[in-house]
Design a protein around this motif. Sequence first.
Motif, PDB file in Angstrom:
ATOM      1  N   ARG A 150      47.972  36.431  15.905  1.00  0.00           N
ATOM      2  CA  ARG A 150      49.010  35.847  15.057  1.00  0.00           C
ATOM      3  C   ARG A 150      48.442  34.743  14.172  1.00  0.00           C
ATOM      4  O   ARG A 150      47.698  33.877  14.626  1.00  0.00           O
ATOM      5  CB  ARG A 150      50.134  35.309  15.935  1.00  0.00           C
ATOM      6  CG  ARG A 150      51.391  34.902  15.194  1.00  0.00           C
ATOM      7  CD  ARG A 150      52.596  34.942  16.129  1.00  0.00           C
ATOM      8  NE  ARG A 150      52.931  36.318  16.496  1.00  0.00           N
ATOM      9  CZ  ARG A 150      53.583  36.647  17.612  1.00  0.00           C
ATOM     10  NH1 ARG A 150      53.937  35.714  18.479  1.00  0.00           N
ATOM     11  NH2 ARG A 150      53.866  37.904  17.864  1.00  0.00           N
ATOM     12  N   GLU A 151      48.803  34.758  12.921  1.00  0.00           N
ATOM     13  CA  GLU A 151      48.241  33.826  11.936  1.00  0.00           C
ATOM     14  C   GLU A 151      48.977  32.489  11.873  1.00  0.00           C
ATOM     15  O   GLU A 151      48.375  31.462  11.538  1.00  0.00           O
ATOM     16  CB  GLU A 151      48.257  34.471  10.546  1.00  0.00           C
ATOM     17  CG  GLU A 151      47.425  35.744  10.437  1.00  0.00           C
ATOM     18  CD  GLU A 151      47.583  36.414   9.087  1.00  0.00           C
ATOM     19  OE1 GLU A 151      47.854  35.700   8.097  1.00  0.00           O
ATOM     20  OE2 GLU A 151      47.439  37.649   9.018  1.00  0.00           O
ATOM     21  N   VAL A 152      50.258  32.484  12.131  1.00  0.00           N
ATOM     22  CA  VAL A 152      51.060  31.269  12.006  1.00  0.00           C
ATOM     23  C   VAL A 152      51.793  31.006  13.312  1.00  0.00           C
ATOM     24  O   VAL A 152      52.390  31.924  13.887  1.00  0.00           O
ATOM     25  CB  VAL A 152      52.086  31.391  10.857  1.00  0.00           C
ATOM     26  CG1 VAL A 152      53.014  30.185  10.821  1.00  0.00           C
ATOM     27  CG2 VAL A 152      51.370  31.544   9.524  1.00  0.00           C
ATOM     28  N   ARG A 153      51.745  29.788  13.773  1.00  0.00           N
ATOM     29  CA  ARG A 153      52.448  29.393  14.982  1.00  0.00           C
ATOM     30  C   ARG A 153      53.307  28.171  14.687  1.00  0.00           C
ATOM     31  O   ARG A 153      52.986  27.379  13.805  1.00  0.00           O
ATOM     32  CB  ARG A 153      51.463  29.106  16.115  1.00  0.00           C
ATOM     33  CG  ARG A 153      50.505  30.264  16.379  1.00  0.00           C
ATOM     34  CD  ARG A 153      49.552  29.978  17.532  1.00  0.00           C
ATOM     35  NE  ARG A 153      48.487  30.977  17.564  1.00  0.00           N
ATOM     36  CZ  ARG A 153      48.602  32.190  18.067  1.00  0.00           C
ATOM     37  NH1 ARG A 153      49.746  32.573  18.610  1.00  0.00           N
ATOM     38  NH2 ARG A 153      47.587  33.027  18.047  1.00  0.00           N
ATOM     39  N   VAL A 154      54.386  28.044  15.428  1.00  0.00           N
ATOM     40  CA  VAL A 154      55.294  26.916  15.264  1.00  0.00           C
ATOM     41  C   VAL A 154      55.316  26.122  16.558  1.00  0.00           C
ATOM     42  O   VAL A 154      55.415  26.692  17.646  1.00  0.00           O
ATOM     43  CB  VAL A 154      56.718  27.392  14.907  1.00  0.00           C
ATOM     44  CG1 VAL A 154      57.660  26.194  14.775  1.00  0.00           C
ATOM     45  CG2 VAL A 154      56.709  28.204  13.614  1.00  0.00           C
ATOM     46  N   HIS A 155      55.203  24.826  16.426  1.00  0.00           N
ATOM     47  CA  HIS A 155      55.240  23.905  17.562  1.00  0.00           C
ATOM     48  C   HIS A 155      56.431  22.969  17.365  1.00  0.00           C
ATOM     49  O   HIS A 155      56.815  22.677  16.228  1.00  0.00           O
ATOM     50  CB  HIS A 155      53.930  23.101  17.607  1.00  0.00           C
ATOM     51  CG  HIS A 155      53.795  22.230  18.797  1.00  0.00           C
ATOM     52  ND1 HIS A 155      54.292  20.950  18.841  1.00  0.00           N
ATOM     53  CD2 HIS A 155      53.196  22.434  19.991  1.00  0.00           C
ATOM     54  CE1 HIS A 155      54.022  20.412  20.019  1.00  0.00           C
ATOM     55  NE2 HIS A 155      53.359  21.278  20.731  1.00  0.00           N
ATOM     56  N   PRO A 156      57.057  22.479  18.439  1.00  0.00           N
ATOM     57  CA  PRO A 156      58.179  21.558  18.260  1.00  0.00           C
ATOM     58  C   PRO A 156      57.871  20.366  17.358  1.00  0.00           C
ATOM     59  O   PRO A 156      58.733  19.901  16.609  1.00  0.00           O
ATOM     60  CB  PRO A 156      58.489  21.109  19.698  1.00  0.00           C
ATOM     61  CG  PRO A 156      58.121  22.299  20.531  1.00  0.00           C
ATOM     62  CD  PRO A 156      56.873  22.847  19.870  1.00  0.00           C
ATOM     63  N   ASN A 157      56.631  19.893  17.397  1.00  0.00           N
ATOM     64  CA  ASN A 157      56.277  18.740  16.581  1.00  0.00           C
ATOM     65  C   ASN A 157      56.262  19.053  15.088  1.00  0.00           C
ATOM     66  O   ASN A 157      56.266  18.148  14.251  1.00  0.00           O
ATOM     67  CB  ASN A 157      54.908  18.189  17.004  1.00  0.00           C
ATOM     68  CG  ASN A 157      54.685  16.790  16.491  1.00  0.00           C
ATOM     69  OD1 ASN A 157      55.376  15.859  16.866  1.00  0.00           O
ATOM     70  ND2 ASN A 157      53.707  16.633  15.598  1.00  0.00           N
ATOM     71  N   ASP A 158      56.258  20.354  14.742  1.00  0.00           N
ATOM     72  CA  ASP A 158      56.318  20.760  13.334  1.00  0.00           C
ATOM     73  C   ASP A 158      57.738  20.696  12.775  1.00  0.00           C
ATOM     74  O   ASP A 158      57.941  20.996  11.591  1.00  0.00           O
ATOM     75  CB  ASP A 158      55.816  22.206  13.167  1.00  0.00           C
ATOM     76  CG  ASP A 158      54.413  22.421  13.692  1.00  0.00           C
ATOM     77  OD1 ASP A 158      53.621  21.471  13.664  1.00  0.00           O
ATOM     78  OD2 ASP A 158      54.121  23.554  14.137  1.00  0.00           O
ATOM     79  N   LEU A 159      58.709  20.337  13.601  1.00  0.00           N
ATOM     80  CA  LEU A 159      60.121  20.395  13.228  1.00  0.00           C
ATOM     81  C   LEU A 159      60.691  18.990  13.071  1.00  0.00           C
ATOM     82  O   LEU A 159      60.360  18.073  13.839  1.00  0.00           O
ATOM     83  CB  LEU A 159      60.913  21.159  14.279  1.00  0.00           C
ATOM     84  CG  LEU A 159      60.376  22.559  14.619  1.00  0.00           C
ATOM     85  CD1 LEU A 159      61.149  23.152  15.788  1.00  0.00           C
ATOM     86  CD2 LEU A 159      60.440  23.468  13.405  1.00  0.00           C
ATOM     87  N   ILE A 160      61.564  18.826  12.075  1.00  0.00           N
ATOM     88  CA  ILE A 160      62.236  17.550  11.817  1.00  0.00           C
ATOM     89  C   ILE A 160      63.733  17.836  11.758  1.00  0.00           C
ATOM     90  O   ILE A 160      64.165  18.762  11.064  1.00  0.00           O
ATOM     91  CB  ILE A 160      61.747  16.927  10.497  1.00  0.00           C
ATOM     92  CG1 ILE A 160      60.242  16.633  10.586  1.00  0.00           C
ATOM     93  CG2 ILE A 160      62.526  15.648  10.171  1.00  0.00           C
ATOM     94  CD1 ILE A 160      59.587  16.407   9.235  1.00  0.00           C
ATOM     95  N   LEU A 161      64.504  17.054  12.477  1.00  0.00           N
ATOM     96  CA  LEU A 161      65.939  17.293  12.611  1.00  0.00           C
ATOM     97  C   LEU A 161      66.735  16.385  11.676  1.00  0.00           C
ATOM     98  O   LEU A 161      66.734  15.159  11.839  1.00  0.00           O
ATOM     99  CB  LEU A 161      66.374  17.037  14.055  1.00  0.00           C
ATOM    100  CG  LEU A 161      67.861  17.194  14.374  1.00  0.00           C
ATOM    101  CD1 LEU A 161      68.310  18.636  14.168  1.00  0.00           C
ATOM    102  CD2 LEU A 161      68.154  16.735  15.804  1.00  0.00           C
ATOM    103  N   PRO A 162      67.432  16.933  10.674  1.00  0.00           N
ATOM    104  CA  PRO A 162      68.338  16.118   9.861  1.00  0.00           C
ATOM    105  C   PRO A 162      69.599  15.774  10.669  1.00  0.00           C
ATOM    106  O   PRO A 162      70.150  16.627  11.363  1.00  0.00           O
ATOM    107  CB  PRO A 162      68.687  17.039   8.677  1.00  0.00           C
ATOM    108  CG  PRO A 162      67.691  18.170   8.736  1.00  0.00           C
ATOM    109  CD  PRO A 162      67.363  18.323  10.179  1.00  0.00           C
ATOM    110  N   LEU A 163      70.042  14.533  10.559  1.00  0.00           N
ATOM    111  CA  LEU A 163      71.206  14.072  11.307  1.00  0.00           C
ATOM    112  C   LEU A 163      72.105  13.232  10.406  1.00  0.00           C
ATOM    113  O   LEU A 163      71.622  12.468   9.562  1.00  0.00           O
ATOM    114  CB  LEU A 163      70.771  13.232  12.512  1.00  0.00           C
ATOM    115  CG  LEU A 163      70.095  13.982  13.668  1.00  0.00           C
ATOM    116  CD1 LEU A 163      69.421  12.995  14.611  1.00  0.00           C
ATOM    117  CD2 LEU A 163      71.097  14.848  14.416  1.00  0.00           C
TER     118      LEU A 163
END
Length: 341
Positions: free
Chosen positions: A22-35
């Motif tokens: 797999r070429e692309v992976r997502v980690h929780p730290n790659d995410l930003i939560l708008p609030l």
Amino acid sequence: MISPSRRPRRLRQSDAVRRQVREVRVHPNDLILPLFVREGVSEPIDISSMPGVQQHSLDSLRRAVDEAAGLGVGGVMLFGVPETRDAVGSGATDPNGILNVAAGVLADEFGDAIVVQTDLCLDEFTDHGHCGVLDAAGRVDNDATLERYDAMAIAQADAGAAMLGMSGMMDGQVASARAALDAAGHTDVAIVAYSAKYASAFYGPFREAVDSQLQGDRRTYQLDPANRREGMREALIDIDEGADVVMVKPAGSYLDVLADVAAESIVPVWAYQVSGEYAMIEAAAANGWIDRDRAIAESITSIRRAGADAVLTYYASELARTLNLQAGTGVSAAHGRVDAR
């Protein structure tokens, strides 16, 4: 019958093989939560056009950020919903205004665990809903707005925000705010420039989320959806003016612009999966037309694939929980990065 000499399907034969290549992976730290945090409420308020998203009270905001931090989400981006508004957005620079108060609370309680970011724009605070102050003819006055942005930057930095999301699309906003921050001693506060922010129809649900008072439209300062090169130009200008991060918004319909910016940028590139993108997934899933979980993961993976180093998404905590569960069952990659499947 001639046997094919090239068989790409060999690398798709099992889940284990697919994960390995797999070429692309997502980690929780790659995410930003708008609030969204609303002044004068004691309980969260549901946003009808964004099922599952709320305008928060300070207490429910704390709980949402505590959850996000515990799940490993990288950051939160705060938007304020004030009780009163005026022509110049006075609440945006008031130390006791809801956005500055919320930023201070979160910075004190969670600043070591998650990056506290604040939206630096006047639209939530003005009684006309525009991102800047208006001149006598009712047009957004670019240079007068910069003065308000500078004051906002200092107020948010004083409150404790670590990163300021400059989303107003005024010419020269990054250079002006950077100079103001440095002069006030906030040399360590970072600027996230919403560089390629398009005048998009996909912002509709956001208007409900911030109780927007917008009269007219924002086409004189946000980018024309037809223009690809202009997005690159704006990003390069912001980098030159000192932006620490540049942003493309919306994400899903502007993957070409995102890829362009990511290919040239010398600073991190983020993208915002906006309210309309969220609402479309929710509506289609509610009608049974798509697999909701797969659509969430695929949409965010595609944004990362196009070049985003991080993604602002209302799904941040939910997806982080899924990724953590996958990691807990052994579905993980090197260095703890897990797949968004």
